[in-house]
Every structure is written in C-alpha cells, then in structure tokens.
Design an enzyme around this catalytic site. Structure first.
Site, mmCIF file in Angstrom:
data_model
loop_
_atom_site.group_PDB
_atom_site.id
_atom_site.type_symbol
_atom_site.label_atom_id
_atom_site.label_comp_id
_atom_site.label_asym_id
_atom_site.label_seq_id
_atom_site.Cartn_x
_atom_site.Cartn_y
_atom_site.Cartn_z
ATOM 1 C CE1 TYR A 112 -4.433 1.661 -4.599
ATOM 2 C CE2 TYR A 112 -6.816 1.433 -4.758
ATOM 3 C CZ TYR A 112 -5.647 1.309 -4.030
ATOM 4 O OH TYR A 112 -5.691 0.847 -2.741
ATOM 5 C CB SER A 155 -7.957 -2.281 -3.348
ATOM 6 O OG SER A 155 -8.895 -1.254 -3.423
HETATM 7 N N1 NAD Z 1 -6.356 3.219 3.355
HETATM 8 C C1 NAD Z 1 -7.271 2.421 2.793
HETATM 9 O O1 NAD Z 1 -8.492 2.537 3.012
HETATM 10 C C2 NAD Z 1 -6.850 1.316 1.880
HETATM 11 C C3 NAD Z 1 -7.821 0.505 1.317
HETATM 12 C C4 NAD Z 1 -7.451 -0.540 0.467
HETATM 13 C C5 NAD Z 1 -6.117 -0.767 0.207
HETATM 14 N N2 NAD Z 1 -5.177 0.054 0.746
HETATM 15 C C6 NAD Z 1 -3.797 -0.268 0.426
HETATM 16 O O2 NAD Z 1 -3.081 -0.439 1.621
HETATM 17 C C7 NAD Z 1 -1.727 -0.081 1.402
HETATM 18 C C8 NAD Z 1 -1.309 0.969 2.412
HETATM 19 O O3 NAD Z 1 -2.139 2.096 2.284
HETATM 20 P P1 NAD Z 1 -2.099 3.295 3.316
HETATM 21 O O4 NAD Z 1 -3.453 3.904 3.312
HETATM 22 O O5 NAD Z 1 -1.485 2.837 4.576
HETATM 23 O O6 NAD Z 1 -1.123 4.281 2.534
HETATM 24 P P2 NAD Z 1 0.199 5.034 3.046
HETATM 25 O O7 NAD Z 1 0.568 6.007 1.962
HETATM 26 O O8 NAD Z 1 0.023 5.556 4.414
HETATM 27 O O9 NAD Z 1 1.273 3.860 3.077
HETATM 28 C C9 NAD Z 1 1.928 3.406 1.941
HETATM 29 C C10 NAD Z 1 3.372 3.202 2.279
HETATM 30 O O10 NAD Z 1 4.054 2.702 1.129
HETATM 31 C C11 NAD Z 1 5.290 3.402 1.019
HETATM 32 N N3 NAD Z 1 5.763 3.357 -0.353
HETATM 33 C C12 NAD Z 1 5.222 3.936 -1.434
HETATM 34 N N4 NAD Z 1 5.988 3.712 -2.511
HETATM 35 C C13 NAD Z 1 7.021 2.954 -2.079
HETATM 36 C C14 NAD Z 1 8.144 2.386 -2.718
HETATM 37 N N5 NAD Z 1 8.365 2.549 -4.037
HETATM 38 N N6 NAD Z 1 9.012 1.659 -1.982
HETATM 39 C C15 NAD Z 1 8.812 1.483 -0.650
HETATM 40 N N7 NAD Z 1 7.767 1.994 0.005
HETATM 41 C C16 NAD Z 1 6.890 2.727 -0.707
HETATM 42 C C17 NAD Z 1 4.974 4.812 1.487
HETATM 43 O O11 NAD Z 1 6.141 5.540 1.823
HETATM 44 C C18 NAD Z 1 4.086 4.518 2.687
HETATM 45 O O12 NAD Z 1 4.867 4.273 3.833
HETATM 46 C C19 NAD Z 1 -1.630 0.382 -0.040
HETATM 47 O O13 NAD Z 1 -1.250 -0.717 -0.846
HETATM 48 C C20 NAD Z 1 -3.030 0.784 -0.353
HETATM 49 O O14 NAD Z 1 -3.292 0.717 -1.725
HETATM 50 C C21 NAD Z 1 -5.496 1.083 1.572
#
Ligand code: NAD
Length: 280
Positions: A174, A161
């Site tokens: 985080y 991130s």
């Molecule tokens: N959206 C952004 O701008 C952004 C930016 C940087 C990093 N990220 C990272 O990208 C990844 C996905 O983010 P997102 O925005 O798609 O979030 P999201 O919440 O839509 O997706 C996260 C997924 O992880 C699953 N999850 C959570 N805990 C879990 C567990 N213990 N076991 C199995 N699955 C589990 C959730 O059910 C969900 O399907 C994350 O690691 C987030 O930190 C997102």
C-alpha cells in the site's frame, strides 16, 4: 506578461456549481462523503464503482437533499469500462471538470500481522494492492485526463496517504503504491501544464487517519478502545485525534475550484499535523 488576468469574482472563488465531477470509489467511506458534499454544492456528480447495489445508499442520500448524482458501473482497472463511462458522461454533459480518484485501499493479504516477516507475504497480494492503488489511479487519469487535455481545463485530485511520506509498519505494498500516486501526481501535473497550458490541474490529498471500514480493525479493538497502533498514531498527531470525514471537503473543494487556479502538483496533507511532526 505571463500572468493570468485578475480574477473577476472573488466572492465565488470556491464555486463548483454546475461542474461535472467524476468520483471513483464514490460510495466508499471517504468517497461517499466527498460525493455528497460536491452534490450539495451543486456539482453534477458521477460516481464510478463496481456495484450498483452498493452505490444505491449514497445515491438515495443525495437525491433526498434534492441534489443530483448518477452512477456508472466501472472497475477502475478496466480500461474498456472506463472508456465506456467517458463516452456516457460526455454524451450527457459534454465536458468533465473534475476527476477524484478515491477508489483504492488495502488488500487483506497485503497487510502484514505485527510479527509477520515481509518475506512471508504472498507476492500475489503485493501485486493486487499495488495494482489497485497505482494503476487504479493512473488508468482513470489516462482516460479522463485526455478529455481535460483536449478541453484545456479540469482538475484531477488523487488520494495519496501518510504511508507515502514515511514508513508505516505492516502495509508495504500500500505504501509503495501511494508513493507512486504522489510521484505520478507531480509528473502528470507537470506534463499537463507544459503541454496543455494552465487550465488543467493535477493535485493530491494525503489524508491522515480517518476511521473507515478498511482500517477499523487496525485502529479500534472489539470493545471500542484504541489499539496500540491507534495510540501511536494519536501520539504523533499534534491535534491528538482522528479526522472527521467532513474535514476532507474543504481541501477537495479548494483543489477543484478557481481558488486553486495557480496550484498544481501539490500533495495536500489533511492530517492534524501528523506529517509535520517528528514525534519529538
Ligand atoms: N480511511 C483513511 O483513513 C484513509 C487514509 C488515507 C488514504 N485513504 C485512501 O482513501 C481512499 C478511500 O478509502 P476509504 O477509507 O474510503 O475506503 P473504502 O473501502 O470505504 O472505499 C474505497 C472504494 O473503492 C472501491 N474500489 C475498490 N476497488 C475498486 C475497483 N477496482 N474499481 C472501482 N472501485 C473500487 C470500493 O468498492 C470502495 O467503494 C483509498 O484510496 C484509501 O487508500 C484512506
């Protein structure tokens, strides 16, 4: 000479057809987009997550295109479930080419309000967010990475991130966990190459800002306008916009294809220039 023989088919450098791709969190916002893309490119996608009901939508969308994907119920913090999934996948496909660790994200209580002192944060919430983002990445690497070490090939892509690179207000746990993901990516990349040769790649992507369920309230006001936080982000993003989910696909496909055969231990920002820009 310690060089790899020249690549034979330069036309298929980015080919992922027939590769077995395990995607944790593969029905979330970023994960479903990545899963759909890899399936459309002919990969055998296996989505791991906690709820079969929640996975159904992305499975249906993939099936509707004629591509293939399956789902296995796995909590990424549960080593027994990860090992069972590994056995199921190997029984079906005999190999694992790609692991993408997308499961992760913020935990409500670990996101401070704008004025909240860090010292008020509940340490239980700190532990939850660090555990999910750090161990939730490391445990799948531990289980599926071993298969890749034995095979002597495979590509792991972790999700770091912008919060790992410089301080983002309000999300200390985080940020610390994503910094650990970056460091662990470099560590595992090094260890794999030193011990198992040049076939196992471990890299990360550091997405910039993509609007998803977890950050929508921080970025978009109920009336649809940008929050002050959004405006600050856009001011520090030279491309002056948020990312579109489809814009992660190229980086993912690159890192898990032959095109990245000499790439390991990198953290690739996909961020419209956010991490490159000082803001001045
Ligand atoms: N959206 C952004 O701008 C952004 C930016 C940087 C990093 N990220 C990272 O990208 C990844 C996905 O983010 P997102 O925005 O798609 O979030 P999201 O919440 O839509 O997706 C996260 C997924 O992880 C699953 N999850 C959570 N805990 C879990 C567990 N213990 N076991 C199995 N699955 C589990 C959730 O059910 C969900 O399907 C994350 O690691 C987030 O930190 C997102």
């Amino acid at each position: 000479m310690r060089v790899k023989p020249a690549m034979t088919n330069m036309n298929n450098l980015f080919d992922v057809k027939g590769k077995v791709a395990v995607v944790t969190g593969g029905y979330g916002v970023l994960g479903s987009s990545i899963s759909k893309h890899l399936a459309a490119q002919g990969a055998e996608v296996v989505i791991l997550g906690r709820s079969a009901n929640n996975a159904q939508k992305v499975l249906d969308e993939i099936a509707a295109t004629g591509a293939k994907a399956r789902f296995i119920v796995v909590d990424v913090l549960n080593l027994t479930a990860l090992r069972q999934a590994k056995a199921e996948i190997l029984a079906q496909f005999k190999k694992i080419d790609i692991l993408i660790n997308v499961a992760g994200g913020n935990v409500a209580g670990a996101t401070l309000t704008a004025d909240q002192p860090f010292f008020d944060m509940k340490l239980e919430d700190w532990e939850k967010v660090v555990n999910l983002n750090m161990n939730g990445t490391i445990y799948p690497c531990y289980v599926f990475g071993e298969v890749m070490a034995q095979q002597k090939f495979g590509s792991i892509i972790n999700i770091s991130s912008m919060a790992a690179l410089s301080a983002l207000t309000r999300v200390p746990g985080y940020s610390a966990a994503k910094a650990a993901v970056t460091n662990f990516t470099q560590w595992l990349a090094t260890d794999m190459a030193l011990k198992y040769g040049d076939g196992v790649h471990v890299n990360a992507i550091a997405p910039g800002f993509f609007i998803g369920d977890q950050n929508r309230a921080l970025l978009i006001n109920p009336d649809g306008s940008y929050t002050d936080r959004s405006k600050k982000i856009l001011n520090k993003t030279p491309m002056n916009r948020f990312g579109d989910l489809s814009e992660l696909n190229g980086a993912v496909q690159f890192l898990c294809s032959e095109a990245a055969s000499f790439v390991t231990g990198v953290v690739l920002p996909v961020d419209g220039g956010f991490s490159a820009y000082s803001g001045v």
